[in-house]
Design a protein around this motif. Structure first.
Motif, PDB file in Angstrom:
ATOM      1  N   VAL A 180       0.847  -1.189   0.000  1.00 22.60           N
ATOM      2  CA  VAL A 180       0.000   0.000   0.000  1.00 22.60           C
ATOM      3  C   VAL A 180       0.881   1.236   0.000  1.00 22.60           C
ATOM      4  CG1 VAL A 180      -0.150   0.066   2.529  1.00 22.60           C
ATOM      5  CG2 VAL A 180      -1.974   1.097   1.134  1.00 22.60           C
ATOM      6  N   GLN A 181       0.364   2.279  -0.638  1.00 24.23           N
ATOM      7  CA  GLN A 181       1.101   3.541  -0.551  1.00 24.23           C
ATOM      8  C   GLN A 181       0.128   4.702  -0.289  1.00 24.23           C
ATOM      9  OE1 GLN A 181       2.835   4.739  -4.249  1.00 24.23           O
ATOM     10  NE2 GLN A 181       1.086   4.107  -5.460  1.00 24.23           N
ATOM     11  N   ALA A 182       0.634   5.740   0.376  1.00 23.13           N
ATOM     12  CA  ALA A 182      -0.169   6.949   0.612  1.00 23.13           C
ATOM     13  C   ALA A 182       0.101   7.911  -0.524  1.00 23.13           C
ATOM     14  CB  ALA A 182       0.216   7.583   1.947  1.00 23.13           C
ATOM     15  N   LEU A 183      -0.983   8.246  -1.264  1.00 27.75           N
ATOM     16  CA  LEU A 183      -0.804   9.177  -2.369  1.00 27.75           C
ATOM     17  C   LEU A 183      -0.646  10.593  -1.840  1.00 27.75           C
ATOM     18  CD1 LEU A 183      -3.406   7.838  -4.924  1.00 27.75           C
ATOM     19  CD2 LEU A 183      -0.940   7.526  -4.904  1.00 27.75           C
ATOM     20  N   GLY A 184      -1.276  10.833  -0.705  1.00 24.31           N
ATOM     21  CA  GLY A 184      -1.169  12.186  -0.154  1.00 24.31           C
ATOM     22  C   GLY A 184      -2.215  12.389   0.919  1.00 24.31           C
ATOM     23  N   ILE A 185      -2.041  13.479   1.609  1.00 26.81           N
ATOM     24  CA  ILE A 185      -3.049  13.841   2.608  1.00 26.81           C
ATOM     25  C   ILE A 185      -3.843  15.001   2.025  1.00 26.81           C
ATOM     26  CG2 ILE A 185      -3.372  14.865   4.873  1.00 26.81           C
ATOM     27  CD1 ILE A 185      -1.020  13.238   5.835  1.00 26.81           C
ATOM     28  N   ARG A 186      -5.154  14.842   1.984  1.00 29.46           N
ATOM     29  CA  ARG A 186      -6.009  15.851   1.360  1.00 29.46           C
ATOM     30  C   ARG A 186      -6.801  16.550   2.456  1.00 29.46           C
ATOM     31  NH1 ARG A 186     -11.185  15.451  -0.435  1.00 29.46           N
ATOM     32  NH2 ARG A 186     -11.250  13.259   0.150  1.00 29.46           N
ATOM     33  N   ARG A 187      -6.922  17.890   2.335  1.00 34.64           N
ATOM     34  CA  ARG A 187      -7.827  18.609   3.239  1.00 34.64           C
ATOM     35  C   ARG A 187      -9.239  18.439   2.706  1.00 34.64           C
ATOM     36  NH1 ARG A 187      -7.106  24.470   4.027  1.00 34.64           N
ATOM     37  NH2 ARG A 187      -7.084  24.510   1.758  1.00 34.64           N
ATOM     38  N   VAL A 188     -10.164  18.100   3.588  1.00 34.59           N
ATOM     39  CA  VAL A 188     -11.536  17.935   3.131  1.00 34.59           C
ATOM     40  C   VAL A 188     -12.231  19.285   3.194  1.00 34.59           C
ATOM     41  CG1 VAL A 188     -13.699  16.718   3.470  1.00 34.59           C
ATOM     42  CG2 VAL A 188     -11.526  15.603   4.019  1.00 34.59           C
ATOM     43  N   ILE A 189     -12.335  19.955   2.060  1.00 34.28           N
ATOM     44  CA  ILE A 189     -13.051  21.238   2.049  1.00 34.28           C
ATOM     45  C   ILE A 189     -13.926  21.314   0.813  1.00 34.28           C
ATOM     46  CG2 ILE A 189     -11.374  22.583   3.371  1.00 34.28           C
ATOM     47  CD1 ILE A 189     -10.338  23.657   0.732  1.00 34.28           C
ATOM     48  N   ASP A 190     -14.988  22.102   0.946  1.00 39.87           N
ATOM     49  CA  ASP A 190     -15.872  22.351  -0.180  1.00 39.87           C
ATOM     50  C   ASP A 190     -15.727  23.825  -0.537  1.00 39.87           C
ATOM     51  OD1 ASP A 190     -17.970  23.104  -1.787  1.00 39.87           O
ATOM     52  OD2 ASP A 190     -19.400  21.719  -0.845  1.00 39.87           O
ATOM     53  N   PRO A 191     -15.124  24.129  -1.701  1.00 39.29           N
ATOM     54  CA  PRO A 191     -14.850  25.535  -2.016  1.00 39.29           C
ATOM     55  C   PRO A 191     -16.101  26.410  -2.047  1.00 39.29           C
ATOM     56  CG  PRO A 191     -14.339  24.083  -3.877  1.00 39.29           C
ATOM     57  CD  PRO A 191     -14.623  23.198  -2.710  1.00 39.29           C
TER      58      PRO A 191
END
Lengths: 461, 294
Positions: free
Chosen positions: A56-67
């Protein structure tokens, strides 16, 4: 697939799920951090052998926001800042005009003292009383006008302070933009910088109306209402305040490339907009109305009073210090020097040979209470004051109700934003458990792989 | 909808502050007994209330003017009634001593009484209430009649505003009552009578009877005028009292709050506040984060 590559698969699990546990812990720790957005770890499987060892790999950490929600929140915060600040600034006016504060009571006392003088025109006590009531009326006008002026000045000082805060935030937003761009070019995680920047943008939006344009490299433009950039990829264009040379009131300028541009009229929302609206709206109106009323009262009473003779047989005196112009008349209102401290100088009589019992001028003065001497000769003084109460009261009430509404909208929008981006401890705990289990599983994989390798090596013996 | 921890706190904080502010408003209403404490509470009521209050203050001033006028007219009436008594006595003397059966000595004694009565009349003409000489007109600081009966007043009848749009005279003309300038000059009549009596001149004594009778009527007329003005004041008083009563009722309905309503509002607000505080103190439920680690 080689057995030894199983160890590698286990390792990817350990690394990735440690990252996941860290992310969940980070989220839980920031449950009370303003502007913090929850994070989502984006996971992907690694393609199986022969090319890779899998795992498994982590593609990235995403902030959960709705613009869209973020944009609505900016608008709601600007509206709430506007309405709350305006209502607060108008609170002064409410106190000044509340009946206990005394302009109405002072006017009642003055008008009745003039009427009482007509019954005892030669009586020193009645004259002293009327003079004291005239002083009382002048004092009431002065203190009401002074309080309103102080309210206006306080609004100006707050604008100066808040503009300084906004400018500081603008510089910081520009700096953070640089930093985010640099970090992300290097492939570093910049979610916390972005959260911090978004929170600064929200603090700016509390004060002035702005819209956000984000650029692909992570920089941001912040546009003042009307489209003037306060922050662009090239840097910040800070705001500053100047005093209008004519009115002495604070104006707001945008500084760009050393040149200043007046943007006061673009600040129609946010707390600075609210202060401007209160200052130039109801406060200015009330002040002008009070000035006009003081001017009308002083002029009308002076005109009638000058026709009257004092007990010393002298006529032509003013009752109030004659105002030069309506502007500033309320704050300058005073009993004229010709009668101050000299009750005998009050002109109650129309005939110097009919002293002291001639009350005809006292009656004429008393009749001014019912005469249309205010509001451009259309209203009585009491009527004009009542109209002022209705107008100012309505403005204050509208502002207070507006503040309640804007606050409710803000609460709703904030709840919406929280539901998208806010941290739920329960979720973070579940995530933590999930990554913990996955981590345990990966350890198990390594254990199994190790066992398999050991078994394989034992074959030779 | 996801509910986050911050949202739960925000909501209870917001709820608390709303309930608190409505509790404070209810408390202020109950304490002051007023529904409108500042113009923004009810701009229209505050504006109307200002007009009504101004009117009430004017009514009070009218009430004081009526009192002042009434005191003055009552004193005038009393003085004129005494003047009437003096005039009656003079008429009696004139009629009695017109009869030539009286001799010079008796007429001289009567003449002395007439001189005394004239002094009494001068004193009545100089009647003073609270520093105001009633028959002096505007120039009321000094006694209007000297010992000989010469008048230095101006015969004016001062006016006062006693009800909205109603200005009435609250004095009578001393000149008119005592016949200075026009009518029968009472003092001169007294002088003629005493001179005639001293001179034991029956014909001259008889000649005064008519003018004395006219003088009696003249005094009675002026007294009647004072009476009419007192009636006008009484009418004004009841009108002003009625108007005040109406205005007070209007004022009460505009700004005051019924005590029962005020206290039940306060009780309700207190209840809501207690409930909100309890709910807030129960937040948040421990959840997964609050449980024991294993």
């Amino acid at each position: 697939m080689a057995v030894s590559s199983l160890l590698g698969v286990g390792r990817t699990g350990l690394v990735t799920h440690t990252l996941g546990s860290g992310m969940a812990s980070h989220g839980a720790s920031n449950v009370a951090t303003p502007g913090f957005s929850r994070r989502a770890l984006e996971l992907a499987g690694i393609a199986p052998p022969p090319r890779h060892g899998g795992g498994v790999q982590a593609l990235g950490i995403r902030r959960v926001i709705d613009p869209f929600v973020e944009r609505r929140l900016l608008g709601a915060r600007a509206d709430a800042g506007f309405a709350t600040r305006r209502a607060m600034a108008l609170g002064t006016l409410d106190r000044v005009l509340s009946d206990d504060a005394g302009l109405g009571a002072a006017l009642d006392a003055f008008e009745t003292a003039v009427a009482d003088l007509a019954a005892y025109p030669g009586d020193r006590a009645a004259r002293t009383q009327m003079l004291a009531r005239a002083e009382g009326l002048a004092t009431a006008f002065r203190s009401a006008a002074t309080e309103i002026r102080l309210g206006v000045e306080e609004a100006d000082q707050r604008i100066e302070m808040e503009v300084r805060e906004v400018s500081g935030a603008l510089e910081e937003i520009a700096r953070l933009g640089e930093e985010i761009a640099k970090s992300e070019v290097r492939g570093e995680e910049a979610s916390d910088l972005r959260d911090h920047r978004d929170e600064l943008v929200r603090q700016v939006a509390d004060r002035v109306p702005v819209t956000v344009v984000t650029h692909p490299d992570g920089r941001m433009s912040l546009l003042l209402k009307g489209g003037l950039p306060l922050v662009s990829p090239d840097g910040a264009s800070p705001l500053q305040t100047v005093r209008d040379p004519v009115t002495g009131r604070v104006r707001i300028e945008r500084v760009t490339a050393g040149a200043a541009q007046d943007v006061t009229n673009s600040v129609t929302s946010g707390s600075i907009g609210g202060l401007l609206a209160a200052r130039d709206g109801a406060l200015a109106d009330a002040r002008a109305d009070l000035d006009q009323l003081a001017f009308d009262v002083a002029s009308a009473y002076n005109a009638v009073h000058a026709a009257g003779f004092g007990l010393d047989g002298v006529a032509g005196r003013d009752l109030f210090a004659p105002p030069a112009a309506a502007a500033g008349a309320a704050e300058a209102m005073a009993v004229s020097a010709a009668v101050a401290g000299n009750p005998d100088a009050i002109g109650a009589s129309l005939d110097p040979l009919a002293l002291p019992g001639d009350n005809r001028n006292a009656l004429a003065l008393a009749a001014l209470a019912d005469a249309p001497i205010a509001g451009g000769a259309t209203r009585t003084v009491q009527g004009a004051l009542a109209d002022l109460l209705a107008e100012a009261g309505s403005a204050i009430r509208a502002a207070t109700e507006g503040a309640g509404r804007a606050d409710a909208v803000l609460a709703q929008t904030q709840a919406l934003r929280d539901s998208v981006s806010g941290v739920s401890l329960d979720e973070q705990m579940l995530d933590l458990m999930q990554y913990q289990r996955a981590y345990q599983a990966s350890l198990r994989v390594i254990e199994v792989a190790d066992q398999m390798l050991e078994d394989l090596l034992a074959l030779k013996r | 909808m996801r509910v986050t921890d911050a949202a739960l706190f925000d909501r209870s904080q917001r709820g608390l502050s709303l309930v608190r502010s409505s509790y404070m408003a209810a408390q202020q209403r109950a304490m002051t007994g007023k529904r409108v404490n500042a113009p923004s509470d009810d701009p229209l009521a505050a504006s109307l209330s200002r007009r009504v209050q101004a009117r009430l203050a004017r009514f009070e001033a009218h009430g004081r003017a009526i009192d002042a006028g009434d005191r003055r007219l009552q004193a005038t009436d009393a003085a004129l009634s005494q003047v009437g008594a003096v005039m009656d006595r003079i008429r009696q003397i004139a009629i009695q001593f017109a009869n030539d059966t009286y001799g010079a000595d008796e007429r001289a004694m009567a003449a002395a009484e007439v001189v005394e009565l004239k002094a009494a009349l001068v004193s009545l003409g100089n009647t003073e209430v609270g520093g105001q000489h009633l028959f002096a007109g505007y120039r009321d600081a000094a006694a209007p009649f000297d010992a000989a009966g010469a008048y230095s007043g101006d015969g004016a009848e001062p006016e006062l505003d006693v009800a909205p749009g109603l200005r009435v005279k609250v004095g009578v003309s001393g000149a008119q009552a005592f016949g200075v300038g026009a009518g029968v000059n009472l003092f001169a009549t007294f002088d003629v009578l005493s001179a005639a009596l001293f001179a034991n001149d029956g014909a001259s004594v008889r000649a005064t009877i008519d003018s004395i009778a006219t003088g009696v009527e003249q005094v009675a007329d002026v007294r009647g005028t004072a009476g009419v003005r007192m009636q006008a004041l009484a009418a004004a008083r009841s009108a002003v009292e009625r108007l005040s009563e109406q205005s007070r009722a209007t004022q009460a309905s505009l700004v005051e709050i019924d005590a029962v309503e005020a206290f039940s509002d306060l009780a309700r607000a207190e209840h809501a506040l207690t409930a909100a505080v309890q709910v807030a103190s129960m937040l948040p439920p421990p959840g997964l984060a609050g449980g024991s680690t294993r």
